[in-house]
Design a protein around this motif. Structure first.
Motif, PDB file in Angstrom:
ATOM      1  N   ARG A   1     100.960  -4.124  -1.676  1.00  0.00           N
ATOM      2  CA  ARG A   1     100.567  -3.282  -0.541  1.00  0.00           C
ATOM      3  C   ARG A   1     101.748  -3.150   0.413  1.00  0.00           C
ATOM      4  NH1 ARG A   1      95.840  -1.884   2.439  1.00  0.00           N
ATOM      5  NH2 ARG A   1      96.327  -1.563   4.657  1.00  0.00           N
ATOM      6  N   PRO A   2     102.122  -1.924   0.811  1.00  0.00           N
ATOM      7  CA  PRO A   2     103.260  -1.758   1.727  1.00  0.00           C
ATOM      8  C   PRO A   2     102.914  -2.214   3.134  1.00  0.00           C
ATOM      9  CG  PRO A   2     102.208   0.361   1.335  1.00  0.00           C
ATOM     10  CD  PRO A   2     101.540  -0.625   0.410  1.00  0.00           C
ATOM     11  N   GLU A   3     103.875  -2.839   3.790  1.00  0.00           N
ATOM     12  CA  GLU A   3     103.698  -3.288   5.168  1.00  0.00           C
ATOM     13  C   GLU A   3     104.553  -2.415   6.081  1.00  0.00           C
ATOM     14  OE1 GLU A   3     101.617  -5.549   6.151  1.00  0.00           O
ATOM     15  OE2 GLU A   3     100.986  -6.134   4.119  1.00  0.00           O
ATOM     16  N   PRO A   4     104.002  -1.949   7.193  1.00  0.00           N
ATOM     17  CA  PRO A   4     104.778  -1.066   8.077  1.00  0.00           C
ATOM     18  C   PRO A   4     105.813  -1.836   8.893  1.00  0.00           C
ATOM     19  CG  PRO A   4     102.644  -1.509   9.059  1.00  0.00           C
ATOM     20  CD  PRO A   4     102.634  -2.175   7.702  1.00  0.00           C
ATOM     21  N   ALA A   5     107.048  -1.357   8.894  1.00  0.00           N
ATOM     22  CA  ALA A   5     108.074  -1.906   9.767  1.00  0.00           C
ATOM     23  C   ALA A   5     107.820  -1.424  11.189  1.00  0.00           C
ATOM     24  CB  ALA A   5     109.455  -1.458   9.291  1.00  0.00           C
TER      25      ALA A   5
ATOM     26  N   VAL B   1     104.385   3.646  10.058  1.00  0.00           N
ATOM     27  CA  VAL B   1     102.943   3.602   9.839  1.00  0.00           C
ATOM     28  C   VAL B   1     102.659   3.556   8.344  1.00  0.00           C
ATOM     29  CG1 VAL B   1     102.542   4.958  11.936  1.00  0.00           C
ATOM     30  CG2 VAL B   1     102.630   6.113   9.715  1.00  0.00           C
ATOM     31  N   VAL B   2     101.414   3.197   8.002  1.00  0.00           N
ATOM     32  CA  VAL B   2     100.932   3.268   6.629  1.00  0.00           C
ATOM     33  C   VAL B   2      99.969   4.442   6.541  1.00  0.00           C
ATOM     34  CG1 VAL B   2      99.692   2.090   4.776  1.00  0.00           C
ATOM     35  CG2 VAL B   2     101.183   0.785   6.304  1.00  0.00           C
ATOM     36  N   ILE B   3     100.140   5.268   5.508  1.00  0.00           N
ATOM     37  CA  ILE B   3      99.332   6.480   5.321  1.00  0.00           C
ATOM     38  C   ILE B   3      98.602   6.400   3.988  1.00  0.00           C
ATOM     39  CG2 ILE B   3      99.439   8.995   5.015  1.00  0.00           C
ATOM     40  CD1 ILE B   3     102.151   8.727   6.671  1.00  0.00           C
ATOM     41  N   ARG B   4      97.342   6.817   3.983  1.00  0.00           N
ATOM     42  CA  ARG B   4      96.601   6.986   2.736  1.00  0.00           C
ATOM     43  C   ARG B   4      96.653   8.474   2.377  1.00  0.00           C
ATOM     44  NH1 ARG B   4      93.167   3.818   0.123  1.00  0.00           N
ATOM     45  NH2 ARG B   4      92.906   2.455   1.943  1.00  0.00           N
ATOM     46  N   PRO B   5      97.419   8.851   1.340  1.00  0.00           N
ATOM     47  CA  PRO B   5      97.544  10.278   1.014  1.00  0.00           C
ATOM     48  C   PRO B   5      96.205  10.893   0.625  1.00  0.00           C
ATOM     49  CG  PRO B   5      99.291   9.008  -0.036  1.00  0.00           C
ATOM     50  CD  PRO B   5      98.302   8.018   0.505  1.00  0.00           C
ATOM     51  N   GLY B   6      95.966  12.103   1.138  1.00  0.00           N
ATOM     52  CA  GLY B   6      94.806  12.880   0.726  1.00  0.00           C
ATOM     53  C   GLY B   6      95.170  13.900  -0.329  1.00  0.00           C
ATOM     54  N   ALA B   7      96.456  14.255  -0.388  1.00  0.00           N
ATOM     55  CA  ALA B   7      96.973  15.160  -1.416  1.00  0.00           C
ATOM     56  C   ALA B   7      98.485  15.023  -1.440  1.00  0.00           C
ATOM     57  CB  ALA B   7      96.581  16.610  -1.150  1.00  0.00           C
TER      58      ALA B   7
ATOM     59  N   PHE C   1     103.445  15.407   0.830  1.00  0.00           N
ATOM     60  CA  PHE C   1     102.116  14.786   0.941  1.00  0.00           C
ATOM     61  C   PHE C   1     101.613  14.823   2.376  1.00  0.00           C
ATOM     62  CE2 PHE C   1     105.150  11.377   1.623  1.00  0.00           C
ATOM     63  CZ  PHE C   1     104.585  10.560   2.580  1.00  0.00           C
ATOM     64  N   ALA C   2     100.296  14.705   2.461  1.00  0.00           N
ATOM     65  CA  ALA C   2      99.610  14.611   3.748  1.00  0.00           C
ATOM     66  C   ALA C   2      98.469  13.619   3.578  1.00  0.00           C
ATOM     67  CB  ALA C   2      99.078  15.972   4.179  1.00  0.00           C
ATOM     68  N   GLY C   3      98.073  12.994   4.673  1.00  0.00           N
ATOM     69  CA  GLY C   3      97.005  12.008   4.572  1.00  0.00           C
ATOM     70  C   GLY C   3      96.587  11.496   5.934  1.00  0.00           C
ATOM     71  N   VAL C   4      96.015  10.303   5.948  1.00  0.00           N
ATOM     72  CA  VAL C   4      95.469   9.693   7.161  1.00  0.00           C
ATOM     73  C   VAL C   4      96.218   8.407   7.466  1.00  0.00           C
ATOM     74  CG1 VAL C   4      93.421   8.688   8.233  1.00  0.00           C
ATOM     75  CG2 VAL C   4      93.191  10.671   6.729  1.00  0.00           C
ATOM     76  N   VAL C   5      96.599   8.210   8.707  1.00  0.00           N
ATOM     77  CA  VAL C   5      97.256   6.973   9.133  1.00  0.00           C
ATOM     78  C   VAL C   5      96.213   5.856   9.178  1.00  0.00           C
ATOM     79  CG1 VAL C   5      98.518   5.821  10.992  1.00  0.00           C
ATOM     80  CG2 VAL C   5      98.985   8.234  10.467  1.00  0.00           C
ATOM     81  N   VAL C   6      96.451   4.791   8.405  1.00  0.00           N
ATOM     82  CA  VAL C   6      95.474   3.700   8.320  1.00  0.00           C
ATOM     83  C   VAL C   6      95.986   2.390   8.903  1.00  0.00           C
ATOM     84  CG1 VAL C   6      94.312   4.698   6.310  1.00  0.00           C
ATOM     85  CG2 VAL C   6      96.222   3.116   5.968  1.00  0.00           C
ATOM     86  N   GLU C   7      97.262   2.338   9.244  1.00  0.00           N
ATOM     87  CA  GLU C   7      97.806   1.109   9.818  1.00  0.00           C
ATOM     88  C   GLU C   7      99.080   1.475  10.580  1.00  0.00           C
ATOM     89  OE1 GLU C   7      99.322  -3.369   8.419  1.00  0.00           O
ATOM     90  OE2 GLU C   7      98.457  -1.981   6.953  1.00  0.00           O
ATOM     91  N   THR C   8      99.356   0.769  11.655  1.00  0.00           N
ATOM     92  CA  THR C   8     100.549   1.041  12.450  1.00  0.00           C
ATOM     93  C   THR C   8     101.379  -0.219  12.607  1.00  0.00           C
ATOM     94  OG1 THR C   8      99.365   0.613  14.515  1.00  0.00           O
ATOM     95  CG2 THR C   8      99.425   2.894  13.734  1.00  0.00           C
ATOM     96  N   GLY C   9     102.696  -0.039  12.641  1.00  0.00           N
ATOM     97  CA  GLY C   9     103.603  -1.146  12.877  1.00  0.00           C
ATOM     98  C   GLY C   9     103.868  -1.352  14.353  1.00  0.00           C
TER      99      GLY C   9
ATOM    100  N   GLY D   1     104.549   9.367  -2.062  1.00  0.00           N
ATOM    101  CA  GLY D   1     103.139   9.647  -1.878  1.00  0.00           C
ATOM    102  C   GLY D   1     102.269   9.615  -3.106  1.00  0.00           C
ATOM    103  N   PHE D   2     102.817   9.375  -4.301  1.00  0.00           N
ATOM    104  CA  PHE D   2     101.983   9.220  -5.496  1.00  0.00           C
ATOM    105  C   PHE D   2     101.486   7.780  -5.543  1.00  0.00           C
ATOM    106  CE2 PHE D   2     104.769  12.613  -7.771  1.00  0.00           C
ATOM    107  CZ  PHE D   2     104.128  13.626  -7.077  1.00  0.00           C
ATOM    108  N   ALA D   3     100.712   7.410  -4.551  1.00  0.00           N
ATOM    109  CA  ALA D   3     100.248   6.029  -4.413  1.00  0.00           C
ATOM    110  C   ALA D   3      99.022   6.018  -3.515  1.00  0.00           C
ATOM    111  CB  ALA D   3     101.353   5.153  -3.817  1.00  0.00           C
ATOM    112  N   GLU D   4      98.324   4.877  -3.508  1.00  0.00           N
ATOM    113  CA  GLU D   4      97.180   4.731  -2.613  1.00  0.00           C
ATOM    114  C   GLU D   4      97.623   4.625  -1.166  1.00  0.00           C
ATOM    115  OE1 GLU D   4      94.877   1.438  -3.931  1.00  0.00           O
ATOM    116  OE2 GLU D   4      94.014   2.525  -5.628  1.00  0.00           O
TER     117      GLU D   4
END
Length: 329
Positions: free
Chosen positions: A8-12, A16-22, A50-58, A105-108
């Motif tokens: 799982r990537p950790e934000p520096a 931020v961490v993004i969950r891609p929607g497309a 890619f575009a998506g939703v920010v799910v975590e912030t550093g 972005g080809f990732a969760e």
């Protein structure tokens, strides 16, 4: 190509961490899949559109980004050199690209700097959000091509996603009559359906069309969105004396053209690499306005189908000009 488990990537800080929607599959990524892009070296998670939703912030990130839907500018630059300070982050000598030099972005989940985020307006879904990046390429190419146009005629070679978007971006900022060249019938029909101007089926037809419109002189500018040696030569042949050729496609590396011809006709040839932050913002505004697009958007495919989609795209043009993938939610 395979679908694997990564940590799982950790934000520096300031990321931020993004969950891609497309995430859109780019032609340059297919070239990388085929081993023709030396800057894409496995193991690598690709995906720069890619575009998506920010799910975590550093640390240091504005908490207001959490939960927001965003488009992501994948160019990570130093932001301190003279080029960055002058608004040309795309040319920063220390630039890195998400999806090329670091996981994309080809990732969760994928990480990006908060400074690279643009909030998506209401009504702009993840597929349209993922189109902002390729459209920004077209906006940038159009900005390089149009100054100096005096005959009111331009041309774009190739009607894949980048070509279609470059054609429309050029049409938004220029009153030039625009010609398109596309060998694939389905893509040529797509260009015609988007009111892009005359769509030609052969190089000969393109040359005839632009010369008929200019009393034999040629187009003010030609944007090559393919990047083969043959299309680059065609672009030079199709442009008028004193005109400009903009090289946008990256298919072939070495291209032979006559230096004498370039000098004697005073033809300018320039590369167009990525986009500035202003281009990216303009691209989002055009997408949100509904004035630019690729027609009906294909459904987002599950991330697990990515290897099969790449294998299919590597075989040649497909009816779809853009395919999207995303993890299942």
């Amino acid at each position: 190509m395979s679908v694997d488990e990564w940590a799982r990537p950790e934000p520096a800080a300031d990321w931020v961490v993004i969950r891609p929607g497309a995430a859109g599959i780019c032609g340059s990524e297919v070239e990388g899949y085929l081993g023709r892009q030396p800057n894409r070296r496995p193991p690598l998670v690709m995906g720069h559109e890619f575009a998506g939703v920010v799910v975590e912030t550093g640390e240091g990130v504005d908490p207001g980004w959490l939960g927001r839907r965003v488009a992501v500018n994948p160019i990570v630059s130093c932001r301190s050199c003279p080029l960055c300070a002058g608004g040309q982050r795309n040319l920063c000598p220390r630039r890195r690209l998400i999806g090329v030099h670091q996981p994309g972005g080809f990732a969760e989940l994928v990480t990006a700097p908060q400074a690279n985020l643009l909030a998506l307006p209401e009504g702009v879904g993840p597929q349209l959000g993922a189109l902002v990046e390729p459209l920004a390429n077209g906006v940038h190419a159009a900005g390089l091509a149009i100054p100096g146009a005096i005959l009111g005629v331009g041309a774009v070679i190739g009607a894949g996603a980048i070509g279609l978007l470059a054609l429309q971006a050029t049409g938004q900022v220029s009153r030039s009559r625009l010609h398109a060249l596309e060998l694939d019938a389905s893509r040529r029909d797509r260009a015609a359906a988007l009111d892009a101007g005359p769509a030609h089926a052969s190089p000969e037809d393109l040359l005839r069309g632009v010369r008929d419109d200019t009393a034999g002189l040629g187009a003010d500018f030609v944007i090559d969105a393919v990047g083969r040696e043959s299309t680059r030569r065609l672009a030079v042949d199709a442009v008028r004396p004193g005109g400009k050729v903009v090289l946008l496609g990256l298919h072939d590396d070495v291209t032979w053209v006559s230096g004498h011809d370039l000098v004697r006709r005073e033809v300018s040839v320039t590369g167009s690499y990525a986009y500035t932050d202003a281009d990216f913002s303009q691209a989002l505004a055009l997408i949100a306005s509904g004035r630019v697009g690729i027609g009906e958007l294909p459904a987002v495919q599950p991330l697990e189908s990515t290897p099969a989609l790449f294998a299919r795209l590597a075989e040649g043009p497909t009816p779809e000009v853009k395919l999207f993938v995303a993890p299942s939610h």
